[in-house]
Design a protein around this motif. Structure first.
Motif, mmCIF file in Angstrom:
data_model
loop_
_atom_site.group_PDB
_atom_site.id
_atom_site.type_symbol
_atom_site.label_atom_id
_atom_site.label_comp_id
_atom_site.label_asym_id
_atom_site.label_seq_id
_atom_site.Cartn_x
_atom_site.Cartn_y
_atom_site.Cartn_z
ATOM 1 N N ALA A 25 0.541 -1.168 -0.331
ATOM 2 C CA ALA A 25 0.245 0.408 0.278
ATOM 3 C C ALA A 25 0.840 1.282 -0.254
ATOM 4 C CB ALA A 25 -1.167 0.156 1.322
ATOM 5 N N THR A 26 1.623 1.624 0.589
ATOM 6 C CA THR A 26 3.181 2.308 1.155
ATOM 7 C C THR A 26 3.724 2.596 -0.567
ATOM 8 O OG1 THR A 26 3.151 1.928 3.221
ATOM 9 C CG2 THR A 26 5.057 3.664 2.491
ATOM 10 N N TYR A 27 4.143 1.480 -0.581
ATOM 11 C CA TYR A 27 4.847 2.206 -2.097
ATOM 12 C C TYR A 27 4.106 1.972 -3.694
ATOM 13 C CZ TYR A 27 6.187 0.376 -7.021
ATOM 14 O OH TYR A 27 6.925 0.154 -8.262
ATOM 15 N N THR A 28 2.775 1.426 -3.653
ATOM 16 C CA THR A 28 1.660 1.545 -4.717
ATOM 17 C C THR A 28 1.358 3.707 -4.264
ATOM 18 O OG1 THR A 28 0.581 -0.415 -4.414
ATOM 19 C CG2 THR A 28 -0.604 1.155 -4.922
ATOM 20 N N GLU A 29 1.284 3.905 -3.412
ATOM 21 C CA GLU A 29 0.469 5.676 -3.175
ATOM 22 C C GLU A 29 1.588 6.270 -3.786
ATOM 23 O OE1 GLU A 29 -1.043 8.234 0.790
ATOM 24 O OE2 GLU A 29 -1.144 5.772 0.754
ATOM 25 N N LYS A 30 3.241 5.985 -3.230
ATOM 26 C CA LYS A 30 4.374 7.163 -3.650
ATOM 27 C C LYS A 30 4.493 6.840 -4.489
ATOM 28 C CE LYS A 30 7.831 9.398 -1.643
ATOM 29 N NZ LYS A 30 7.395 10.889 -1.635
ATOM 30 N N PHE A 31 4.532 5.724 -6.080
ATOM 31 C CA PHE A 31 4.535 5.624 -6.888
ATOM 32 C C PHE A 31 3.323 6.286 -7.734
ATOM 33 C CE2 PHE A 31 4.132 3.316 -10.944
ATOM 34 C CZ PHE A 31 5.020 3.629 -11.314
ATOM 35 N N ALA A 32 2.293 6.624 -6.935
ATOM 36 C CA ALA A 32 1.027 6.630 -7.693
ATOM 37 C C ALA A 32 1.745 8.773 -7.398
ATOM 38 C CB ALA A 32 -0.096 6.450 -7.433
ATOM 39 N N ASP A 33 1.921 9.168 -6.441
ATOM 40 C CA ASP A 33 2.118 10.508 -6.275
ATOM 41 C C ASP A 33 3.288 11.144 -7.264
ATOM 42 O OD1 ASP A 33 1.711 12.773 -4.276
ATOM 43 O OD2 ASP A 33 4.014 11.883 -3.775
ATOM 44 N N LEU A 34 4.773 10.028 -6.511
ATOM 45 C CA LEU A 34 5.345 10.239 -8.096
ATOM 46 C C LEU A 34 4.962 10.869 -9.290
ATOM 47 C CD1 LEU A 34 8.187 8.250 -6.674
ATOM 48 C CD2 LEU A 34 7.860 10.880 -6.342
ATOM 49 N N LEU A 35 4.073 9.769 -9.684
ATOM 50 C CA LEU A 35 3.849 9.990 -11.516
ATOM 51 C C LEU A 35 2.528 10.446 -11.446
ATOM 52 C CD1 LEU A 35 4.037 7.780 -13.488
ATOM 53 C CD2 LEU A 35 2.087 6.810 -12.752
#
Length: 71
Positions: A25-35
């Motif tokens: 969940a942390t990875y997915t949220e951070k990746f989406a934020d960066l994208l």
């Protein structure tokens, strides 16, 4: 994946590794934020009010696709 997407994925992975929160969940949220931040950056770089034939939605969409290597 292109180099930029791999870099964003690595940043998200590093971020998720450094937290005590659920990893995926942390990875997915951070990746989406960066994208999303990258997309905003590309759109802001496309502003050119001097262009009389300016079609922002088409130019922004094309710029984002080119930025991420998606055709």
């Amino acid at each position: 994946m292109n180099k930029l997407i791999n870099e964003l994925a690595q940043k998200a992975e590093d971020y998720a590794d450094d937290t005590d929160l659920p990893w995926l969940a942390t990875y997915t949220e951070k990746f989406a934020d960066l994208l999303i931040k990258e997309c905003v950056k590309v759109c802001l770089e496309q502003r050119n009010p001097a262009n009389l034939n300016y079609k922002p939605s088409e130019q922004f969409a094309e710029a984002v696709k080119q930025h991420f290597g998606v055709y």
